[in-house]
Enzyme design. Structure first.
Site, PDB file in Angstrom:
ATOM      1  N   ASP A  22     -11.007   2.461  -1.501  1.00 31.66           N
ATOM      2  CA  ASP A  22     -10.112   3.306  -0.694  1.00 31.66           C
ATOM      3  C   ASP A  22     -10.899   4.109   0.352  1.00 31.66           C
ATOM      4  O   ASP A  22     -10.602   5.263   0.628  1.00 31.66           O
ATOM      5  CB  ASP A  22      -9.261   4.229  -1.569  1.00 31.66           C
ATOM      6  CG  ASP A  22      -7.874   4.453  -0.988  1.00 31.66           C
ATOM      7  OD1 ASP A  22      -7.621   4.031   0.159  1.00 31.66           O
ATOM      8  OD2 ASP A  22      -7.055   5.080  -1.667  1.00 31.66           O
ATOM      9  N   HIS A  32       0.847  -1.198   0.000  1.00 35.26           N
ATOM     10  CA  HIS A  32       0.000   0.000   0.000  1.00 35.26           C
ATOM     11  C   HIS A  32       0.883   1.249   0.000  1.00 35.26           C
ATOM     12  O   HIS A  32       1.968   1.235   0.567  1.00 35.26           O
ATOM     13  CB  HIS A  32      -0.916  -0.042   1.231  1.00 35.26           C
ATOM     14  CG  HIS A  32      -1.868   1.098   1.290  1.00 35.26           C
ATOM     15  ND1 HIS A  32      -1.534   2.313   1.857  1.00 35.26           N
ATOM     16  CD2 HIS A  32      -3.129   1.221   0.821  1.00 35.26           C
ATOM     17  CE1 HIS A  32      -2.567   3.130   1.733  1.00 35.26           C
ATOM     18  NE2 HIS A  32      -3.545   2.502   1.103  1.00 35.26           N
TER      19      HIS A  32
END
Ligand code: 1DF
Ligand code: MN
Length: 345
Positions: free
Chosen positions: A308, A182
């Site tokens: 997200d 990430h």
């Protein structure tokens, strides 16, 4: 379309933050602002309490119950794959990082036990202490039922192509679980030309940092050493699919000419690793031409949906994915079955 929906919408890059970790972040901002200028720019903003935007994000990050489920219902998301928000524990000194990873994994596992039909999760690990990270990954998968690990790009400037981290990859490969690489803000050496104009954030810097990190992992030979290792990267592959043709050409030419000692011969082409060891998600990139391009370049089995949340909680973006000009079978892969396979949900 909703009435006769034949697929689940699984969102695969969704964030949470324990209140205790945010207290530790506030402490760093107040008392140790020189620790990492990228962290200061990111969390100095989100914890500033000056505007509704950061306030709402921070409130949502801390909820693992009704508010999150209400937001999922409003957007039509059936399941979230949740993990600790960036940079997670990677900003802390090693002993603190190991302890916060354990406590936040326990907190996430408790939430998943309360809402098993709606939540799944990935483990936080502390790359600062690779043996502890490998142990915690094993505990999180075997005892807590988490589905892999998240690592938020660099750890205090260090990248995972350094073999000192590779026992984390060995553990993931042995447990047969993926690692989600990430983003976070660029490492200190890369930060300044971005931060002086304010683009080190998710606007641009996150993607450059994480695309570079993925590239470093591939060219270091990690996947020759761990051929079954699965990596997942967000934001439609952090621009690497777009670069693929040129990287293949230039990487091959540089290796053959012995241009740099770190550019060593690999068993496969650069693009083969991106297609065979890496899956990408649509987090933050609800954009039809870009999604179609990535599906064309990498294949329908390699692209997974992500929202997200709560950073880009825009329920209208789900419509874009619902309306992509692809077959119903391919839409089900994108929203559901690719995620079920990669994360063994
Ligand atoms: C932001 C975006 C922040 C993402 C994040 O974690 C994050 C943001 C602190 O909008 O500043 O994970 N993201 O993945 O794009
Ligand atoms: Mn994210």
């Amino acid at each position: 379309m909703c009435a006769e929906r034949t697929f689940l919408r699984i969102a695969t890059e969704e964030a949470f933050a324990p209140p205790e970790m945010l207290r530790m972040y506030r402490d760093i901002i107040a008392n140790d602002p020189g620790r990492d200028p990228g962290f200061m720019s990111l969390w100095g903003f989100f914890l500033s309490d000056k505007h509704d935007y950061p306030r709402n994000v921070v409130a949502r990050l801390q909820d693992l119950d009704a508010r999150r489920i209400q937001d999922m219902d409003a957007a039509g998301i059936d399941r979230q794959l949740i993990f600790l928000t960036g940079p997670g524990v990677q900003i802390f000194a090693a002993p603190e990082a190991v302890a916060v990873a354990i406590s936040s994994n326990d907190m996430l596992a408790d939430a998943i036990r309360r809402h098993p039909a709606r939540f799944s999760g990935l483990a936080a690990v502390a790359p600062q202490d690779p043996p502890a990270a490998a142990r915690e990954l094993e505990r999180a998968v075997r005892k807590l039922g988490l589905k892999g690990a998240v690592i938020n790009s660099h750890t205090r400037g260090a990248y995972l192509d350094d073999p000192s981290f590779w026992e984390i990859f060995a553990a993931a490969e042995a447990l047969d679980v993926p690692i989600y690489l990430h983003p976070q803000t660029p490492s200190p050496k890369m930060l300044e030309p971005m931060s002086e104009v304010g683009v080190e954030s998710a606007m641009f810097g996150f993607g450059v940092e994480t695309g570079l990190h993925t590239l470093r992992i591939i060219i270091s030979g990690v996947f020759d050493r761990f051929p079954k290792l699965r990596l997942v990267i967000g934001h439609l592959g952090e621009a690497l699919p777009f670069w693929l043709y040129r990287i293949d050409h230039m990487h091959g030419a540089a290796v053959r000419a012995g241009r740099h000692p770190r550019l060593k011969p690999l068993r496969r082409k650069f693009s083969d690793y991106l297609r065979e060891n890496i899956w990408i998600t649509t987090s933050g990139m609800a954009w039809e031409p870009a999604i179609l391009f990535c599906q064309q370049v990498l294949g329908m089995d390699r692209v997974l949906y992500a929202m997200d949340y709560p950073y880009q909680y825009l329920p209208a973006e789900v419509q874009i994915t619902d309306n992509l000009p692809i077959s119903d079978a391919d839409r089900k892969k994108l929203y559901q079955t690719n995620a079920e396979q990669v994360f063994k949900l």
